[in-house]
Enzyme design. Structure first.
Site: not given
Length: 262
Positions: A7, A34, A149, A151, A220, A249-250
DNA sequence: ATGCCTAATGCAATTAGA
């Protein structure tokens, strides 16, 4: 064969970081999420120069998914763009292609917060639609990797201070139950299968130095079909990528399996 | 309970992320 998911949190803010990581690790397939860019703003030339073919589904401002395939494997044969089951859904969250005889799906599952509410309903409905597609893959017997991802925090082992997440869309009982039903179709959670008891995170919030404190989440995932799972060799997280300048941030996450089967 | 941070949009402040 190595398949990775990353991501990137804006493909155009992360092009340099992406190219560095591709150059260092050379995955056969890299599924990106993203993109946060419209279709025409994908850095196609830079990716090609790095030695990768690409298919992608962009969207203005949010979402967006891509699949990069190392050029020696030839052009990916895209078979799906968007997840069936809701013709009104315009969010770019799913792409599927055949690479070297393996069906690869890259997804960006809805966050779902705040929960409860319409966004959480959309998440759960999206997971139901995913179940239908993944069951069809299982039924066909095709070798498949479903990654991205999700989530979804699968268990308390997968979150720093899991007790703080019990009411969150990523960890609510409905979300975990949907994840369990997905795995029950026969999918192998490759990172957990190779590290049964280890705390491993793939996401670290930008806030409060979460990366330095190892205050992360494992959200993930890379799932292997029953036909591929016996050939699983390794899985891991390119953890250090998260610690670089202007990171996503991933962290990139990957799986490696014997293919073609000897 | 909220902000802490980052990015897109578009030029200030809001939306969204997880």
């Amino acid at each position: 064969m190595r398949v990775a998911t990353f991501n990137v949190n804006s493909i155009n803010s992360r092009t340099g970081a992406l190219l560095q990581w591709l150059d260092e690790t050379r995955p056969d397939v890299a599924c990106l999420q993203e993109l946060k860019a419209p279709q025409e703003k994908f850095p196609e030339a830079a990716v090609r120069e790095a030695g990768y073919h690409a298919v992608w589904h962009g969207q203005k401002s949010w979402n967006g998914v891509a699949m990069l395939v190392r050029e020696e494997h030839g052009e990916p044969q895209e078979v799906k763009r968007g997840l069936a089951g809701d013709p009104t859904d315009e969010q770019s969250r799913y792409i599927e292609a055949i690479v070297n005889g393996v069906l690869v799906a890259g997804l960006y599952l809805p966050n779902g917060n705040p929960a409860p509410g319409p966004k959480f309903d959309y998440k759960l409905a999206w997971m139901e639609r995913l179940h239908a597609r993944t069951q069809a893959m299982i039924d066909s017997g095709v070798p498949a990797v479903v990654c991205g991802d999700f989530n979804v925090i699968p268990t308390a082992l997968d979150a720093y201070k899991a007790e703080r997440w019990v009411d969150d869309a990523l960890f609510r009982p409905e979300t975990r139950a949907a994840w369990e039903r997905l795995l029950a179709q026969g999918w192998c959670d490759s990172l957990r299968a190779t590290h049964p008891d280890q705390v491993i995170y793939t996401f670290f919030d930008y806030m409060r130095d979460a990366y330095k404190r190892n205050a992360g989440l494992r959200i993930d995932h890379l799932l292997l079909s029953p036909s591929l799972a016996p050939h699983l060799k390794a899985a891991g997280v390119d953890h250090e990528v998260r610690g670089r300048e202007k990171p996503s941030d991933h962290a990139p996450t990957w799986v490696e399996f014997d293919w073609p089967v000897k």
